[in-house]
Scaffold this active site. Sequence first.
Site, PDB file in Angstrom:
ATOM      1  N   HIS A  34       0.844  -1.214   0.000  1.00  0.00           N
ATOM      2  CA  HIS A  34       0.000   0.000   0.000  1.00  0.00           C
ATOM      3  C   HIS A  34       0.865   1.245   0.000  1.00  0.00           C
ATOM      4  O   HIS A  34       1.055   1.860   1.036  1.00  0.00           O
ATOM      5  CB  HIS A  34      -0.903  -0.003   1.228  1.00  0.00           C
ATOM      6  CG  HIS A  34      -2.096   0.890   1.114  1.00  0.00           C
ATOM      7  ND1 HIS A  34      -2.099   2.201   1.531  1.00  0.00           N
ATOM      8  CD2 HIS A  34      -3.339   0.656   0.641  1.00  0.00           C
ATOM      9  CE1 HIS A  34      -3.290   2.732   1.343  1.00  0.00           C
ATOM     10  NE2 HIS A  34      -4.064   1.812   0.798  1.00  0.00           N
ATOM     11  N   GLY A  67      -6.055   4.396   5.210  1.00  0.00           N
ATOM     12  CA  GLY A  67      -7.059   5.148   5.952  1.00  0.00           C
ATOM     13  C   GLY A  67      -7.762   4.312   7.004  1.00  0.00           C
ATOM     14  O   GLY A  67      -8.034   4.785   8.114  1.00  0.00           O
ATOM     15  N   VAL A  68      -8.051   3.065   6.678  1.00  0.00           N
ATOM     16  CA  VAL A  68      -8.739   2.204   7.638  1.00  0.00           C
ATOM     17  C   VAL A  68      -7.877   1.983   8.885  1.00  0.00           C
ATOM     18  O   VAL A  68      -8.402   1.840   9.992  1.00  0.00           O
ATOM     19  CB  VAL A  68      -9.159   0.870   6.974  1.00  0.00           C
ATOM     20  CG1 VAL A  68      -7.949   0.013   6.638  1.00  0.00           C
ATOM     21  CG2 VAL A  68     -10.149   0.119   7.823  1.00  0.00           C
TER      22      VAL A  68
END
Length: 157
Positions: free
Chosen positions: A59, A68-69
């Site tokens: 990522h 973001g999570v």
Amino acid sequence: MPDSAVTPALATADLSLIQRIIPHRYPFLMIDRVQDIVIDQSCVGIKNVTFNEPQFQGHFPGMPIFPGVLIIEAMAQTSGVLVGLSMDLVDKKANVFFMGVDGVKFRRKVVPGDVLELHVRALRGGGRVWKFEGRAMVGADLCCEATFMAMFDVPKA
């Protein structure tokens, strides 16, 4: 709350104390320290974002961005420490369960080398279900904001 957990002068939870409150462990423990703790009200989690974390392998290759999570998860873990200290859950093996996340907005990328500050404030709490607002900051820059709920469950002995 035991005096050994948080002293009014310090109002800080180090990694050792964090692990006595929430069940998360590497590689899913997303906070390094919690500071500015005001019992039943608010605190600030600290996440030092480093390139050697496993999520950066995918990522994204060549452009590492903290997912973001995981920013939301770090806010939730920070709130878990606040609740654990507020409800005297140190060493009680409490479980924490997400119940909802609302109004999430991402404003800035978080990258290796950033120090992520996770500002959480209790909107409702005192029992098993708590509601929070959270803001993730790097310096003066807002990276993410959300409102979220969690349930805290202490196993019966």
